[in-house]
Scaffold this motif. Sequence first.
Motif, mmCIF file in Angstrom:
data_model
loop_
_atom_site.group_PDB
_atom_site.id
_atom_site.type_symbol
_atom_site.label_atom_id
_atom_site.label_comp_id
_atom_site.label_asym_id
_atom_site.label_seq_id
_atom_site.Cartn_x
_atom_site.Cartn_y
_atom_site.Cartn_z
ATOM 1 N N LEU A 32 0.871 -1.174 0.000
ATOM 2 C CA LEU A 32 0.000 0.000 0.000
ATOM 3 C C LEU A 32 0.904 1.218 0.000
ATOM 4 O O LEU A 32 1.829 1.310 0.806
ATOM 5 N N VAL A 33 0.680 2.143 -0.918
ATOM 6 C CA VAL A 33 1.463 3.369 -0.993
ATOM 7 C C VAL A 33 0.614 4.527 -0.484
ATOM 8 O O VAL A 33 -0.560 4.656 -0.853
ATOM 9 N N ILE A 34 1.214 5.373 0.373
ATOM 10 C CA ILE A 34 0.516 6.534 0.910
ATOM 11 C C ILE A 34 1.257 7.790 0.453
ATOM 12 O O ILE A 34 2.405 8.028 0.851
ATOM 13 N N LEU A 35 0.604 8.576 -0.388
ATOM 14 C CA LEU A 35 1.148 9.848 -0.845
ATOM 15 C C LEU A 35 0.809 10.906 0.192
ATOM 16 O O LEU A 35 -0.365 11.149 0.498
ATOM 17 N N ASP A 36 1.830 11.539 0.731
ATOM 18 C CA ASP A 36 1.657 12.418 1.887
ATOM 19 C C ASP A 36 1.522 13.883 1.474
ATOM 20 O O ASP A 36 2.361 14.408 0.736
ATOM 21 N N LEU A 37 0.463 14.513 1.970
ATOM 22 C CA LEU A 37 0.284 15.955 1.793
ATOM 23 C C LEU A 37 0.566 16.710 3.085
ATOM 24 O O LEU A 37 0.540 17.944 3.093
ATOM 25 N N GLU A 38 0.839 15.977 4.160
ATOM 26 C CA GLU A 38 0.935 16.611 5.478
ATOM 27 C C GLU A 38 2.375 16.926 5.862
ATOM 28 O O GLU A 38 3.001 17.802 5.275
ATOM 29 N N ASP A 39 2.939 16.186 6.824
ATOM 30 C CA ASP A 39 4.229 16.550 7.409
ATOM 31 C C ASP A 39 5.372 16.610 6.404
ATOM 32 O O ASP A 39 6.303 17.390 6.570
#
Length: 268
Positions: A32-39
């Motif tokens: 599962l890949v999580i593209l981060d917009l946060e930290d």
Amino acid sequence: MTLSLFDRPAVLFLPASNARAIAKARESRADLVILDLEDAVKPEDKDSARDAAVHAVAEPWPMPVAIRINGSKTEWQGRDVVAMMHSRVDVIVVPRTETREDLSFVRNQTGRPIAAMIETARGVLAAGEIAKEAAALIAGTNDLAADLRLPRDAGRSPLQMALQSILLTARATGIAAFDGVFNGLDDEQGFAAEAVEGRRLGFDGKSLIHPKQIGPCHAAFAPTDDEISRAERLIAAATGGAERFEGEMVERMHVEAAERLLARARRA
């Protein structure tokens, strides 16, 4: 058994602002890949990172893809949610979740499965309510350690109670639970040891911050040959009800655990 969105041990986080990292992740063995917009994204890059994430999930991927949006107390979440509504993202990850309402708004607006990151003491204490809106819980160990005011070199031991609370909540609710990240990029032995510990605690998988952690993560969470052999023998010997098996008393729940183990082994 079918493979659910969250029955996946290697969960790779990467900045949505890094096109090269996205290209590498698409070719990786992450589950599962999580593209981060946060930290992982600077404030001045939030808008371009959001556009990049939406563009990335519009293309085919060999694995499910999630996007971690910004938190409810930020100026960016509203725009993130609108973008998610019109994207092809499989899962939305909500950071610093502390109330059930933090998730319900996002879930109701987007209609997507939500993974809640538990990163504060308040989040741990509210996990039971949060889990009612979530499809998975992710332990945010770095932020959690900071919120608990632990020294930088405190290690994992002070977090054990919080991690067990997150895991117990997930199991009681019937959703997945993922261990937090390991920060030492060059400490392969340290990562492997922590991943094995995460599996022994009962987590479904682990959060990763670099593709080179994927292989060791798979190795740590994959059933061993001895476990597979014993599970096969147990299933073959089971006749129903409580009975003796290789010197131990077993019953239906042990058979079900063996079936789950073999299902994971076939997918490894």
